[in-house]
Write a protein that holds these residues in place. Structure first.
Motif, short mmCIF file in Angstrom:
data_model
loop_
_atom_site.label_atom_id
_atom_site.label_comp_id
_atom_site.label_asym_id
_atom_site.label_seq_id
_atom_site.Cartn_x
_atom_site.Cartn_y
_atom_site.Cartn_z
N ALA A 80 0.82 -1.21 0.00
CA ALA A 80 0.00 0.00 0.00
C ALA A 80 0.86 1.26 0.00
O ALA A 80 0.53 2.24 -0.66
N PHE A 81 1.94 1.28 0.75
CA PHE A 81 2.84 2.42 0.84
C PHE A 81 4.26 1.96 0.54
O PHE A 81 5.05 1.73 1.45
N PRO A 82 4.60 1.82 -0.73
CA PRO A 82 5.93 1.30 -1.06
C PRO A 82 7.02 2.26 -0.62
O PRO A 82 6.86 3.48 -0.71
N PRO A 83 8.14 1.74 -0.14
CA PRO A 83 9.24 2.61 0.25
C PRO A 83 9.87 3.26 -0.97
O PRO A 83 9.83 2.68 -2.07
N PRO A 84 10.43 4.44 -0.83
CA PRO A 84 11.08 5.08 -1.98
C PRO A 84 12.33 4.30 -2.38
O PRO A 84 12.95 3.64 -1.56
N PRO A 85 12.68 4.39 -3.65
CA PRO A 85 13.90 3.69 -4.08
C PRO A 85 15.12 4.34 -3.45
O PRO A 85 15.12 5.54 -3.16
N PRO A 86 16.19 3.58 -3.21
CA PRO A 86 17.39 4.16 -2.61
C PRO A 86 18.07 5.13 -3.57
O PRO A 86 17.99 4.98 -4.79
N LEU A 87 18.72 6.13 -3.01
CA LEU A 87 19.48 7.08 -3.81
C LEU A 87 20.80 6.47 -4.24
O LEU A 87 21.31 5.55 -3.60
N ASP A 88 21.35 6.97 -5.34
CA ASP A 88 22.66 6.49 -5.81
C ASP A 88 23.76 6.88 -4.83
O ASP A 88 24.70 6.13 -4.60
N LYS A 89 23.63 8.07 -4.24
CA LYS A 89 24.67 8.58 -3.36
C LYS A 89 24.01 9.38 -2.24
O LYS A 89 23.07 10.12 -2.47
N TYR A 90 24.47 9.20 -1.00
CA TYR A 90 23.97 9.94 0.15
C TYR A 90 25.07 10.86 0.65
O TYR A 90 26.07 10.39 1.19
N PRO A 91 24.91 12.18 0.50
CA PRO A 91 25.93 13.10 0.99
C PRO A 91 25.90 13.19 2.51
O PRO A 91 24.96 12.73 3.16
N VAL A 92 26.95 13.77 3.10
CA VAL A 92 27.03 13.97 4.54
C VAL A 92 26.01 15.04 4.93
O VAL A 92 25.85 16.04 4.24
N CYS A 93 25.30 14.83 6.04
CA CYS A 93 24.27 15.77 6.49
C CYS A 93 24.88 17.13 6.87
O CYS A 93 25.94 17.18 7.49
N LYS A 94 24.17 18.19 6.51
CA LYS A 94 24.54 19.53 6.94
C LYS A 94 23.79 19.82 8.23
O LYS A 94 22.92 19.06 8.64
N LYS A 95 24.10 20.93 8.88
CA LYS A 95 23.45 21.29 10.13
C LYS A 95 21.94 21.47 9.89
O LYS A 95 21.53 22.22 9.02
#
Length: 106
Positions: A80-95
């Motif tokens: 019913a609520f499919p998870p979003p596809p993974p991103l190719d790259k995850y950058p480091v979080c900013k503040k």
């Protein structure tokens, strides 16, 4: 103490009388037919508005005395609520950023 209880009772009856004298607003018209279709999200982006349904489950509220039948959705939550596809790259979080990024030192 009795005066406080009397004042509270009068305040409650006064608002009920005002609510009964106020005319009911006209029923909302169904605008689903005239509303533009939402744009499909790009790959890797969350859809605008989240994953909730785009249209309400009923076109109008149930009338008094009308029988309302609840029917459970046969789909699993993942269907019913499919998870979003993974991103190719995850950058480091900013503040102050918490979504679509990775925590430092992990």
């Amino acid at each position: 103490m009795k005066l406080l209880a009397l004042a509270a009772a009068l305040a409650m009856t006064g608002t009920a009388a005002v609510a009964q004298d106020t005319p009911a607003p006209p029923p909302a018209q169904d605008t689903a037919a005239t509303a533009p279709a939402p744009a499909a999200p790009a790959a890797g982006e969350d859809p605008a508005g989240g994953y909730q349904p785009a249209t309400p489950p009923m076109s109008a509220p149930a009338q008094p005395g009308q029988q309302v039948v609840f029917q459970a959705n046969p789909q699993t939550p993942t269907q019913a609520f499919p998870p979003p596809p993974p991103l190719d790259k995850y950058p480091v979080c900013k503040k102050g950023q918490f979504d679509n990024c990775r925590q430092r030192g992990g």
